[in-house]
Scaffold this active site. Structure first.
Site, short mmCIF file in Angstrom:
data_model
loop_
_atom_site.label_atom_id
_atom_site.label_comp_id
_atom_site.label_asym_id
_atom_site.label_seq_id
_atom_site.Cartn_x
_atom_site.Cartn_y
_atom_site.Cartn_z
NE ARG A 1 11.51 39.75 32.91
CZ ARG A 1 10.86 40.38 33.88
NH1 ARG A 1 11.16 40.14 35.14
NH2 ARG A 1 9.92 41.24 33.59
CB ILE B 1 24.94 42.17 49.36
CG1 ILE B 1 24.04 43.40 49.38
CG2 ILE B 1 24.28 41.03 50.10
CD1 ILE B 1 22.76 43.24 48.58
N GLY C 1 48.73 42.97 48.09
CA GLY C 1 49.46 44.23 48.21
C GLY C 1 49.91 44.46 49.64
NE ARG D 1 40.70 49.52 48.32
CZ ARG D 1 40.56 48.18 48.31
NH1 ARG D 1 41.61 47.42 48.32
NH2 ARG D 1 39.34 47.64 48.28
CB ILE E 1 36.44 38.32 49.52
CG1 ILE E 1 35.09 37.72 49.89
CG2 ILE E 1 36.35 39.17 48.26
CD1 ILE E 1 34.12 38.73 50.45
CG ASP E 2 38.09 38.43 44.37
OD1 ASP E 2 36.94 38.55 44.83
OD2 ASP E 2 38.63 39.28 43.65
#
Lengths: 343, 343, 343, 343
Positions: free
Chosen positions: B164, B274, B105, B72, B128-129
């Site tokens: 559950r 993952i 960015g 980054r 990826i989002d």
């Protein structure tokens, strides 16, 4: 409203997701009633259907095939066939409209029922080959590409171990989309598609060039591919590309020809029915679900004779008449992109 | 031409496929020379690069991560940073242009290098989002959806066995695309995304309604989701949604709240890293390869300061300046589609 | 010690994991030197090998195929063949022993080299068909079963959609282990294996019984299966089961016979090379790695002429001479277990 | 005979395959009647069961979870609990025997019912951790290893891209089998298991050694692992390894400690419930099916108080009393095998 759903033609991963999307959208948003005709148009002409309620579509998005079954029956044939009989059957059972999930033939038939008999139909395009021009992509195609890509990944290691040429046959009668996408994804050294006949000399040249770089050649071929010159030969006889006399599939014809031309041991693998079965990819589940949802909305908007399609990221509608005209061939520019991987 | 490639920011399935597509297109069509800067902008400001030849990209389409590594680093900082130093480094090494693969960015920084220093840059969007408005889809997103969908398929059976409620946290800092698509594909009973805060009461209502139908509730939540009211609370303090004080992830916060509100035993699972690793899907390999090919063409067309994007089925170009402005949020209509599956 | 490794015969998922296990065990525990002969015995008789160091085996456990390549060369033939020439080649290059990874033929040849020429060999059994009696399971088998099981899962949904009978051909020349295990796992309605010939009448009875229960029949057949009576016919002509004249594979022979006998539309699928390629399962990676480790230990114990095998959860050693005698057939009792799923 | 089946404790891939194997074997070979108790022992003490016929087990082999549901109820507690009440309930419903599928606690309870009350029970061992000494492997374990191995394959590429250390937590409360097998299969650089405490210094040494070879370290840790010294600390307080006070899982504790000790950015991933859900591997489906078949045979042989187990390739029987005594720990020799991959 009471809507009858049917799935017709070859099965395709995502059919059940369309049904789920439609039933939930109808039940929750509009209090729609649904029935499912069994075995495609056969269920329509034979008045064979079952109720479809919310509980029936539970867990259906990830299930391959179609719970309604499918066949290739023609709705204009047989005792219960033709617009008048079908309309009577619908009236008898209080069914207002048909949601028809199928390929070009199925959709064309649906459109005729609307044009000729005023039967209220909404179409949902289904083509694993991705050969309908009216939609950017159709559900099932992504799953087929994924399965073919995994097969290429597997074939590559065994090809490399033995220094062999592998020829993989994938689906694609009239168009080469599955071969193109899986070939690019898997790194094939030649992609052979119906739209672009090649000579055996050209194929041999690619294969030898790969071998000369120390690698094992991998060829992906669509089932409808023909060698250069074969097209003319068959069309002279009034046969189209896919209806040529078959001596096994195209991969089984090519492998020995490649071996003869290059001296490289060559093996054919035919993926076949594995490509159309099993759980759909996430992509296909989402696309199919959305098509089902929007098909119900089209019915409530009275968009009879139209079908839902994908354009960019949006689900839109087009007239079935327009939509079934054009074959979605692989354009020259897309095939050119892939050629950098050849040889 | 000699092009330097770099990958910057969080890794994403398909980065290597972009590199492969670019190198093969350049080498075969234009006789381009390539170098790869290591660790993103760090390699640029520290003059750390390696040659990239055809052999280096062999088999790369199916390999996750990035062979060039990533970090980054900011290209405007440090001794070798800023447009002047970077241009000098490029001149010293005969590098004509930079192909910059990265998120908002990174692309903004690339654009500044072009605007302020005339450094020739071509952008390739990586998120990826799927949060960049300039492209219909970005590579990596489909793989993340597929992995999340498989996780939901697995969680469902264990949830059902024990009665559950399962809460699955997937990626999505500012937008909920991965949650939306995997939730629809997997049949989640609630999908919680940053764009649509919900109250714990609403979530509990959905969960109880599922239980009342005899099923085990499954909730998918994007990491950037906030409960209704939390957004205001944090923005009062000048914090944005994602930078809230964290007590574990959102799934770990929600599970006990759901259990308290409904009395249903609830468990959190965080998919985490993952989602970003491993072999890309066929879809992402094809998309990434095409972006790499077209980025090279953009360079030869002198389209500096622009980036390649997907529109429908076509790869197009847009100015980076325009492209990085808009966040690609899940629109109201798409979230509404999904709501038929809730509860 | 300096050990030469070779892989011989058809490739198999896990070969690279054996190599990795052996090299790491040798390098770290004993400071062993390794070379890899290329293309199996061909590399031995042609003195064609490369050094194998730790770096070469990086990431190798999950890689299908064999980095050393393979072929079916006979080490007793050709200019450099036979024990004397091979020993001279080994002396010339300071190679002390051979680790031979291969099937029955390869291991028998290795044993002869030890018996007749005193060449120090250690065997590692490789048989994707699981047909060696000396080992409980061999690596590659589990991967093949997994791939065949996934294929059955996929074929089932398409079979059900169309009410068709699907016939899947899997590997297994002389024994039916892959068919048995994948058939049980996938829920096949008939499992046809070389050890148990069946009549077409019996097969048709099973297929019809499935249809009568409203399901689509699924038949798994090992490539070496023969219809009842065919065995005698061929053995009268001095042919063994697998070397019968082939008109396509057995699945392609059976499908039309089943269709003729039952009236149910039937389709053949041949899995073929896909079964042997690609990433091994975790099970096979662990088994193969352990065999490689223990083969090195066998060399340091001077257990020449022996091979490593799996017994229960332990890796043991047996004399190759003993080990290659017996074919590991599916016992009557195991086939009887499966019969509850038939029909 | 009328047999009641129950599944108890944490769910595990393969439970449904056991049920399928048992029901088909009973129905076809012995005309057995079956009922399924719901929610494990809860269904027994509350007289809550459903009939199980052939149709109910259709397609069940590939389905994760348990259609009978599960819980952790104790059969000796509550109004309907204890041998006498249970026997009365069985008599009332004509149920002759119980087939109990569960872990150590469940099996021990079953054995007590036989010893103390003469209730006819047959046990089927279920432990995803593979911690029962009486069986070579238990179903579910192979699936868990496969899922963990795939996760490692995915984490590796993202780790390499960023030069990070990844710490993956897998199941294994008291034994480290899942960590051992997935770690070997995935190529982990350290495998941390409950049987072998390690110091943080040792772990840091391995991690740094990997980094020094230019690679991204990957650590697999079983949930029950404790740092050296922690075991004593907790046992002084009368706590066992797994019941230590938890501040998140062990991976979340280790990652910052590794980062502090080595300066390498470290990230934790917890696989959690994903390991126990979804379709079982072919291996587990075959093993589970066979256990179900043999459990029925055990009932017809009157082998009450015994359970079925895997020994080599055979299904055998052992007394539950013997079987539940020993914990199946990873032996020193198996851990030593793995150490060549460390660092």
């Amino acid at each position: 409203m009471k809507i009858g759903i049917l799935t017709s033609g070859g099965d395709c991963p995502g059919l059940n997701a369309v049904i789920r999307g439609a039933v939930l959208q109808g039940v929750i948003e509009h209090d729609t009633e649904f029935v499912g005709f069994k075995w495609g148009w056969k269920g329509v002409v034979e008045e064979d259907f079952v109720p479809l309620v919310r509980h029936d579509v539970r867990g259906l998005a990830r299930q391959g095939g179609t719970i309604l079954h499918s066949s290739r029956t023609n709705p204009f044939e047989g005792e219960g066939g033709g617009p008048e009989n079908i309309q009577r059957m619908m009236d008898r059972n209080g069914i207002d409209a048909l949601m028809v999930i199928g390929g070009e033939g199925t959709l064309t038939a649906a459109r005729r029922l609307w044009d000729e008999g005023g039967i209220k139909v909404i179409g949902v395009p289904k083509t694993i080959d991705n050969d309908l021009a009216a939609t950017d992509y159709s559900f099932g195609f992504d799953t087929a590409v994924e399965i073919a890509t995994e097969a290429i990944d597997r074939l590559r290691t065994t090809a490399d171990s033995h220094g062999r040429c592998m020829v993989l046959e994938v689906m694609g009668r009239h168009v080469g989309w599955i071969a193109l996408h899986s070939g690019i994804a898997g790194g094939a050294h030649a992609i052979l598609i119906p739209e672009h006949p090649q000579s055996i000399e050209q194929i041999a040249e690619w294969v030898e060039s790969v071998r000369d770089r120390g690698r094992a050649p991998l060829v992906v071929v669509a089932e409808g591919f023909m060698l250069d010159g074969m097209t003319e030969a068959y069309s002279d006889k009034g046969l189209d590309a896919f209806n040529r006399p078959r001596l096994g599939g195209i991969a089984e014809q090519l492998a020995p020809m490649i071996e003869a031309a290059t001296g490289i041991e060559s093996r054919a693998t035919v993926l076949g029915h594995i490509q159309r079965g099993g759980a759909p990819t996430g992509y296909d589940r989402v696309l199919a679900t959305r098509l089902g949802i929007h098909a119900v909305e089209a019915a409530y908007d009275g968009a009879w004779g139209e079908m839902v399609t994908l354009r960019g990221t949006e689900i839109e509608r087009v007239s079935i008449a327009e939509a079934t005209g054009g074959l979605n061939v692989v354009p020259e520019s897309r095939y050119a992109e892939a050629k950098i991987f050849f040889g």
